[in-house]
Design an enzyme around this catalytic site. Structure first.
Site, PDB file in Angstrom:
ATOM      1  N   ARG A   1       0.967  -1.628  -0.059  1.00 31.20           N
ATOM      2  CA  ARG A   1      -0.588   0.216  -0.179  1.00 31.20           C
ATOM      3  C   ARG A   1       0.821   1.523  -0.184  1.00 31.20           C
ATOM      4  NH1 ARG A   1      -4.614   0.709  -1.799  1.00 31.20           N
ATOM      5  NH2 ARG A   1      -5.384  -0.358  -0.817  1.00 31.20           N
TER       6      ARG A   1
ATOM      7  N   ARG B   1       1.826  -6.218  -9.929  1.00 27.25           N
ATOM      8  CA  ARG B   1       2.027  -5.807  -8.698  1.00 27.25           C
ATOM      9  C   ARG B   1       2.068  -7.022  -7.581  1.00 27.25           C
ATOM     10  NH1 ARG B   1      -2.743  -2.510  -6.167  1.00 27.25           N
ATOM     11  NH2 ARG B   1      -4.289  -4.174  -6.336  1.00 27.25           N
TER      12      ARG B   1
ATOM     13  N   HIS C   1       0.710   3.772 -10.240  1.00 25.42           N
ATOM     14  CA  HIS C   1      -0.187   4.178  -9.341  1.00 25.42           C
ATOM     15  C   HIS C   1       0.447   5.101  -8.440  1.00 25.42           C
ATOM     16  CE1 HIS C   1      -3.271   3.606  -6.568  1.00 25.42           C
ATOM     17  NE2 HIS C   1      -4.322   3.136  -7.623  1.00 25.42           N
TER      18      HIS C   1
ATOM     19  N   ASP D   1     -12.012  10.140  -7.166  1.00 29.55           N
ATOM     20  CA  ASP D   1     -11.565   8.838  -7.737  1.00 29.55           C
ATOM     21  C   ASP D   1     -12.351   9.281  -8.962  1.00 29.55           C
ATOM     22  OD1 ASP D   1     -11.874   5.407  -7.072  1.00 29.55           O
ATOM     23  OD2 ASP D   1     -11.019   6.347  -9.152  1.00 29.55           O
TER      24      ASP D   1
ATOM     25  N   GLU E   1      -1.812   9.304 -10.928  1.00 27.83           N
ATOM     26  CA  GLU E   1      -1.815   7.986 -12.041  1.00 27.83           C
ATOM     27  C   GLU E   1      -1.118   8.189 -13.400  1.00 27.83           C
ATOM     28  OE1 GLU E   1      -4.303   6.086  -8.718  1.00 27.83           O
ATOM     29  OE2 GLU E   1      -4.145   4.884 -10.356  1.00 27.83           O
TER      30      GLU E   1
HETATM   31  O1  TA6 Z   1      -6.289   4.602  -8.473  1.00 31.12           O
HETATM   32  C1  TA6 Z   1      -8.148   4.729  -8.374  1.00 31.12           C
HETATM   33  C2  TA6 Z   1      -8.544   3.250  -7.507  1.00 31.12           C
HETATM   34  O2  TA6 Z   1      -8.595   2.448  -8.987  1.00 31.12           O
HETATM   35  C3  TA6 Z   1      -9.314   3.039  -6.125  1.00 31.12           C
HETATM   36  O3  TA6 Z   1     -10.370   2.960  -7.130  1.00 31.12           O
HETATM   37  C4  TA6 Z   1      -8.807   1.882  -5.728  1.00 31.12           C
HETATM   38  O4  TA6 Z   1      -9.449   0.930  -5.667  1.00 31.12           O
HETATM   39  C5  TA6 Z   1      -7.571   2.646  -5.475  1.00 31.12           C
HETATM   40  O5  TA6 Z   1      -7.638   1.505  -7.324  1.00 31.12           O
HETATM   41  C6  TA6 Z   1      -6.701   1.450  -4.772  1.00 31.12           C
HETATM   42  O6  TA6 Z   1      -6.910   0.151  -5.400  1.00 31.12           O
HETATM   43  P1  TA6 Z   1      -5.960  -1.085  -4.536  1.00 31.12           P
HETATM   44  O7  TA6 Z   1      -6.371  -2.042  -5.202  1.00 31.12           O
HETATM   45  O8  TA6 Z   1      -4.843  -1.490  -4.870  1.00 31.12           O
HETATM   46  O9  TA6 Z   1      -7.115  -1.140  -3.371  1.00 31.12           O
END
Ligand code: TA6
Length: 296
Positions: free
Chosen positions: A58, A81, A159, A204, A263
């Site tokens: 994370r 990932r 991301h 988002d 991102e």
């Molecule tokens: O970056 C946007 C996104 O798609 C959000 O909708 C949220 O789900 C985030 O990514 C984090 O996703 P993850 O699978 O890393 O918890």
């Protein structure tokens, strides 16, 4: 330098001679740290990040491939990932001249298991490098190595979790007046209003056909992150805010105040490669004093 990181997971530490540094785990080819020449950490990494496969780390810069988010049959953000990458010791000549020695080349190829969920063969080469000025560059080269003549399509994102002092004092410039898909409103399409984007609740949004340069201004730190991208037409902006933050086991309740994801992505129009074809997607992030950037 290749060392053992958290939970014994291997990571590569890159150091630039002027003092900036970066770290990338072989697990997920996941950049977890990018520090300037004063040793300041510029990326957000949750204090509750779980460094335990198959959970994604994370924070830092998760690589979303071959599927961004839940736009398809795979788990959210695909599987790149969640895999162990290898060091690529003899990459084909790299397009960008690497003026610095502070870089590492990583490679991912699908396993038999992967081919069951995504029936394509590919070579995904990622170069992580620090420029002499301390900018962090990620260059991806993805080649279709199918021998059955089949093309494949994918969506993609770097991301990136930027570390910010206080999300309520952050501004994003470069996405004004653009269309975006709002993930909080069933991916409906809207148009952004005309001034810089600020934050007072969960966001988002997938901005479409964005410029190559986006600025993230941190008021308190008097610092601007500049994100430059190539081959990645879209830009996702995400902050979970309080409620969603509380719902994530690997994210501190208050941590949403100190992060913002911007991102570089290819989401609206998936990228299609025929066998033998290669796609390149690049992002370069730098941190500059805000006074330098305010007028631009
Ligand atoms: O970056 C946007 C996104 O798609 C959000 O909708 C949220 O789900 C985030 O990514 C984090 O996703 P993850 O699978 O890393 O918890």
């Amino acid at each position: 330098e290749r060392v053992k990181g958290i939970n014994g997971l291997e990571k590569i530490v890159l150091r630039e001679i002027r003092g900036s540094s970066a770290e990338v785990y072989l697990y997920g080819a996941h950049v977890t740290s990018w520090k300037n020449d004063h040793g300041e950490e510029l990326l957000f990494l949750s204090s509750k990040a779980i460094f335990k496969p198959p959970k994604a780390i994370r924070g830092g810069i998760p690589i979303c491939f071959p599927q961004f988010s839940n736009n398809g049959p795979l788990e959210s953000h695909g599987f790149a990932r969640n895999r162990f990458w290898s060091i690529d010791n003899d990459p084909p000549p790299f397009p960008t001249n690497t003026s610095t020695k502070a870089y590492v080349d990583l490679i991912l190829k699908p396993t038999e298991e992967d081919m069951k969920i995504w029936p394509h063969s590919f070579e995904f080469r990622l170069r992580v490098s620090l420029s002499p000025a301390g900018d962090l560059l990620l260059t991806s080269r993805i080649r279709n190595t199918n021998t059955d003549g089949k093309p494949f399509s994918f969506t993609f994102a770097y991301h990136t979790y930027f570390s910010v002092s206080d999300i309520s004092e952050v501004r994003v410039e470069g996405l004004e007046t653009l269309d975006y898909l709002d993930n909080l409103q069933h991916k409906e399409r809207f148009t952004e209003q005309g001034d810089a984007i600020t934050f007072e609740s969960e966001v988002d949004k997938i901005y479409l056909s964005t410029p190559t340069k986006i600025a993230i201004l941190d008021h308190e730190k008097k610092r601007t992150f500049v994100l430059r991208k190539d081959g990645l037409p879209d830009a996702v902006v995400w902050n979970p805010w309080e409620k969603k933050a509380k719902g994530m086991v690997d994210f501190g309740d208050d941590e949403y105040k100190h992060m913002l994801c911007v991102e570089a992505a290819a989401v609206e129009k998936p990228i299609t490669l025929k066998p033998g074809e290669e796609w390149r997607g690049r992002q370069e992030i730098s941190a500059v004093p805000s006074s330098y950037c305010s007028g631009q």
